[in-house]
Design a protein around this motif. Structure first.
Motif, mmCIF file in Angstrom:
data_model
loop_
_atom_site.group_PDB
_atom_site.id
_atom_site.type_symbol
_atom_site.label_atom_id
_atom_site.label_comp_id
_atom_site.label_asym_id
_atom_site.label_seq_id
_atom_site.Cartn_x
_atom_site.Cartn_y
_atom_site.Cartn_z
ATOM 1 N N THR A 1 27.448 69.354 -36.358
ATOM 2 C CA THR A 1 26.243 68.438 -36.342
ATOM 3 C C THR A 1 26.808 66.937 -36.285
ATOM 4 N N TRP A 2 27.760 66.708 -37.278
ATOM 5 C CA TRP A 2 28.124 65.271 -37.067
ATOM 6 C C TRP A 2 28.769 65.001 -35.690
ATOM 7 N N LEU A 3 29.319 65.728 -35.058
ATOM 8 C CA LEU A 3 29.857 65.320 -33.869
ATOM 9 C C LEU A 3 28.604 65.332 -32.666
ATOM 10 N N ASP A 4 27.601 66.066 -32.874
ATOM 11 C CA ASP A 4 26.577 66.103 -31.981
ATOM 12 C C ASP A 4 25.848 64.844 -32.117
ATOM 13 N N ASN A 5 25.371 64.519 -33.346
ATOM 14 C CA ASN A 5 24.841 63.230 -33.782
ATOM 15 C C ASN A 5 25.584 61.975 -33.213
ATOM 16 N N PHE A 6 26.876 62.098 -33.125
ATOM 17 C CA PHE A 6 27.743 61.056 -32.873
ATOM 18 C C PHE A 6 27.737 60.743 -31.185
ATOM 19 N N LEU A 7 27.887 61.675 -30.666
ATOM 20 C CA LEU A 7 27.862 61.782 -29.323
ATOM 21 C C LEU A 7 26.155 61.165 -28.752
ATOM 22 N N LEU A 8 25.359 61.724 -29.439
ATOM 23 C CA LEU A 8 24.057 61.339 -29.267
ATOM 24 C C LEU A 8 23.917 59.929 -29.252
ATOM 25 N N LEU A 9 24.468 59.495 -30.349
ATOM 26 C CA LEU A 9 24.520 57.815 -30.466
ATOM 27 C C LEU A 9 25.144 56.991 -29.539
ATOM 28 N N THR A 10 26.320 57.663 -29.254
ATOM 29 C CA THR A 10 27.301 56.822 -28.371
ATOM 30 C C THR A 10 26.867 57.051 -26.904
ATOM 31 N N LEU A 11 26.715 58.139 -26.344
ATOM 32 C CA LEU A 11 26.295 58.282 -24.943
ATOM 33 C C LEU A 11 24.743 58.038 -24.759
ATOM 34 N N GLY A 12 23.967 58.476 -25.875
ATOM 35 C CA GLY A 12 22.760 58.212 -25.565
ATOM 36 C C GLY A 12 22.026 56.778 -26.012
ATOM 37 N N GLY A 13 23.115 56.052 -26.504
ATOM 38 C CA GLY A 13 22.704 54.500 -26.639
ATOM 39 C C GLY A 13 23.195 53.752 -25.286
ATOM 40 N N ILE A 14 23.619 54.518 -24.171
ATOM 41 C CA ILE A 14 23.858 53.566 -22.915
ATOM 42 C C ILE A 14 22.619 53.449 -22.042
ATOM 43 N N PRO A 15 21.981 54.848 -21.542
ATOM 44 C CA PRO A 15 20.654 54.446 -20.732
ATOM 45 C C PRO A 15 19.329 54.072 -21.387
ATOM 46 N N TRP A 16 19.477 53.011 -21.687
ATOM 47 C CA TRP A 16 18.031 52.238 -22.189
ATOM 48 C C TRP A 16 17.801 51.042 -21.347
ATOM 49 N N GLN A 17 16.851 50.785 -20.987
ATOM 50 C CA GLN A 17 16.105 49.628 -20.296
ATOM 51 C C GLN A 17 16.513 48.314 -21.068
ATOM 52 N N ALA A 18 16.435 48.679 -22.169
ATOM 53 C CA ALA A 18 16.435 47.285 -23.366
ATOM 54 C C ALA A 18 17.926 46.975 -23.103
ATOM 55 N N TYR A 19 18.845 47.808 -22.835
ATOM 56 C CA TYR A 19 20.282 47.552 -22.981
ATOM 57 C C TYR A 19 20.425 46.751 -21.396
ATOM 58 N N PHE A 20 20.134 47.614 -20.223
ATOM 59 C CA PHE A 20 20.177 47.310 -19.161
ATOM 60 C C PHE A 20 19.398 45.994 -18.553
ATOM 61 N N GLN A 21 18.539 45.513 -19.304
ATOM 62 C CA GLN A 21 17.728 44.626 -18.756
ATOM 63 C C GLN A 21 18.665 43.350 -19.152
ATOM 64 N N ARG A 22 19.608 43.210 -20.151
ATOM 65 C CA ARG A 22 20.454 42.230 -20.322
ATOM 66 C C ARG A 22 21.710 42.219 -19.427
ATOM 67 N N VAL A 23 22.107 43.493 -19.080
ATOM 68 C CA VAL A 23 23.105 43.591 -18.146
ATOM 69 C C VAL A 23 22.630 43.116 -16.967
ATOM 70 N N LEU A 24 21.585 43.310 -16.411
ATOM 71 C CA LEU A 24 21.058 43.030 -15.099
ATOM 72 C C LEU A 24 20.664 41.621 -14.960
ATOM 73 N N SER A 25 20.367 40.907 -16.023
ATOM 74 C CA SER A 25 20.045 39.556 -16.098
ATOM 75 C C SER A 25 21.019 38.855 -16.150
ATOM 76 N N SER A 26 22.423 39.294 -16.462
ATOM 77 C CA SER A 26 23.736 38.310 -16.613
ATOM 78 C C SER A 26 24.052 37.808 -15.202
ATOM 79 N N SER A 27 24.562 36.710 -15.220
ATOM 80 C CA SER A 27 24.969 35.919 -14.088
ATOM 81 C C SER A 27 25.921 36.828 -13.116
ATOM 82 N N SER A 28 26.944 37.403 -13.832
ATOM 83 C CA SER A 28 27.781 38.242 -12.771
ATOM 84 C C SER A 28 27.962 39.485 -13.492
#
Length: 522
Positions: free
Chosen positions: A183-210
């Motif tokens: 269960t611990w590992l499942d939740n950990f992977l969920l946070l780590t990998l599931g924390g990537i595909p968020w528009q809130a994160y990518f809007q920062r990546v895509l609006s940076s200058s390079s």
């Protein structure tokens, strides 16, 4: 300003709560490490390909590869994730404020949501960036100032002692017993990998200058995430080391009163002098605000671009898109507030939707960016498989009984079965491999002629294949090729498009050197 997206109120309150709750403790406070790792992975593998291809939102690559309808389908879990996240945040904020000022929880939720929605409306992305920086500074200062005061309160035992010894409750370092490792590992992977595909994160990546700058920002943010969690961990530990009957809080302790999720505001309120506790709680409220505004902005920018512009009105003017964004910011803000007020289990909804982001969007993002040859058939199959496997796994927060009982599941006090098997990661991997297998199968069946081209009803294989092999001359002559779909994705255009999401008057100098920012990518 990157780390601010994650270091919101939910993150700080949640970390303190995990450390405080007996039987969990620091070993179960996964968010700080999970989210930091997700920012590192995002920086290492995802920031560059996304930024250098000049996408504007996270859904762009999906729409380009899988078509508009699939983009719309993927918008649903992404939107739900952002909305329930904002709702969870608003309800946390309402709780915090009602601890400080004795006003009705609902009223404080409404007021705070109004403020967040208003300044997102006025400033767009820049308001998000600036409030984030200010807010990180506030949290950091507010919480660090209050820690020494809380520690020196006479009712608090030395936290070094309670880390390993039973004093008022089980030691706050916590432990993971062998049954719960998965269960611990499942939740950990969920946070780590599931924390990537968020528009809130990518809007920062895509609006940076390079692209490189986006990577550097991700790594800095990961460090920021860890640093910001320290005061929250300490406050949770202080909560676990307090004889609550010796404080104004009285008997019984917060755990027995079912107020463990409020441990951070409670420690600030009852163990610190008044002026300090006001400052600390103000900081937490600021934190909460900014995460809410960035997720509302993310949801509305995905809607304005990927649903409204690319699916309904390809030739909408910049001004029209800006107005669509303003209206959706308002609507999404209002609906997140409504959910915060009405849904008793906002956290359950947020858990479920962040699971869907991990199980559905993450494997699709992997396929779009790193695996050649996947197509819409695979994407739809993967989407459905992931969805079905997640829902049949049950969700105790929403009192949803599982349909598939994985090995090791046991009933909780409400007789809802809880899975010990890492079924979320299983669902994510199933979705990933289903996408690949079905894509290649469809490609093979159509290209070998086993299935006639007219059965390719999604235009995913045959049409794409023949387009690639068309004569170069016809390509140049015909105007109506799929280039109109790709146009907004070309970096040079994206400069004008990203300017739709920014407040132009305040930043005239940004547009002056488009050539510069392009040459850095290539």
């Amino acid at each position: 300003s990157f780390s601010a997206t994650w270091v919101g109120g939910g993150y700080i309150n949640g970390t303190a709560e995990a450390v405080y709750v007996p039987g969990y403790g620091l070993a179960w406070a996964q968010a700080p490490i999970g989210y930091s790792l997700s920012l590192v992975l995002g920086g290492l593998f995802f920031a560059k390909p996304m930024r250098s291809k000049g996408y504007v939102t996270m859904l762009d690559p999906f729409q380009q590869l899988y078509g508009k309808r699939m983009g719309g389908l993927l918008f649903i879990p992404a939107l739900m994730g952002e909305m329930f996240w904002a709702a969870a945040i608003f309800s946390a904020l309402g709780a915090t404020i009602s601890v400080i000022i004795d006003i009705n929880v609902n009223l404080s939720v409404i007021i705070s949501a109004l403020i967040a929605t208003m300044y997102t409306l006025v400033g767009g992305l820049y308001s998000v960036a600036y409030t984030d920086v200010v807010q990180l500074f506030c949290i950091f200062l507010g919480l660090w100032i209050s820690v020494p005061f809380a520690m020196s309160h006479p009712a608090v035992t030395d936290i070094g002692l309670t880390a390993v010894h039973q004093v008022h409750q089980a030691p706050w370092l916590g432990s993971i017993n062998s049954l719960d490792i998965y269960t611990w590992l499942d939740n950990f992977l969920l946070l780590t990998l599931g924390g990537i595909p968020w528009q809130a994160y990518f809007q920062r990546v895509l609006s940076s200058s390079s692209a490189t700058y986006a990577q550097v920002l991700s790594f800095l943010a990961a460090f920021g995430c860890l640093v910001m969690a320290l005061p929250a961990v300490l406050i949770g530990a202080i909560g676990a080391s307090t004889a609550w009957n010796e404080t104004a809080y009285g008997v019984p302790d917060p755990m027995s009163k079912k107020e463990a999720d409020m441990i951070l505001p409670i420690v600030l309120q009852y163990l610190c002098p008044v002026y300090i506790s006001f400052f600390g709680l103000g900081a937490v409220s600021a934190a909460v605000m900014s995460s809410a505004d960035s997720s509302i902005l993310s949801a509305s920018s995905m809607f304005a671009r990927n649903i409204y512009q690319l699916s309904f009105r390809q030739n909408a003017s910049d001004r029209e898109i800006v107005w669509v964004m303003r209206i959706t910011v308002f609507l999404f803000g209002a609906s997140a507030t409504a959910m915060a007020l009405l849904a008793s289990s906002v956290y359950g909804l947020w858990y479920l939707s962040s699971d869907l982001v991990y199980i559905i969007i993450f494997p699709q993002l992997l396929c779009v960016l790193f695996i050649k040859g996947t197509n819409t058939y695979g994407a739809i199959a993967g989407y459905l498989f992931g969805l079905v496997l997640r829902i049949t796994g049950g969700e105790p927060y929403l009192y949803l009984q599982p349909l598939i009982y994985y090995p090791g599941c046991y009933p909780d006090e409400n007789n809802i079965y809880i899975q010990r098997f890492p079924f979320k990661t299983l669902a994510m991997l199933t979705s990933f491999f289903t996408n690949i297998i079905v894509s290649y199968l469809a490609k093979y069946l159509f290209e070998s002629g086993t299935l006639p081209p007219k059965l390719d009803f999604l235009d995913a294989v045959v049409a794409r294949y023949s387009r690639e092999h068309m004569d170069k001359a016809t390509l140049v002559k015909s105007d109506n090729i799929v280039l109109n779909e790709l146009a907004p994705v070309n970096p040079r255009h994206s400069l004008t498009l990203s300017s739709t999401f920014t407040n132009k008057e305040a930043f005239n100098y940004v547009d002056s050197s488009p050539e510069l920012s392009n040459t850095e990518d290539n």
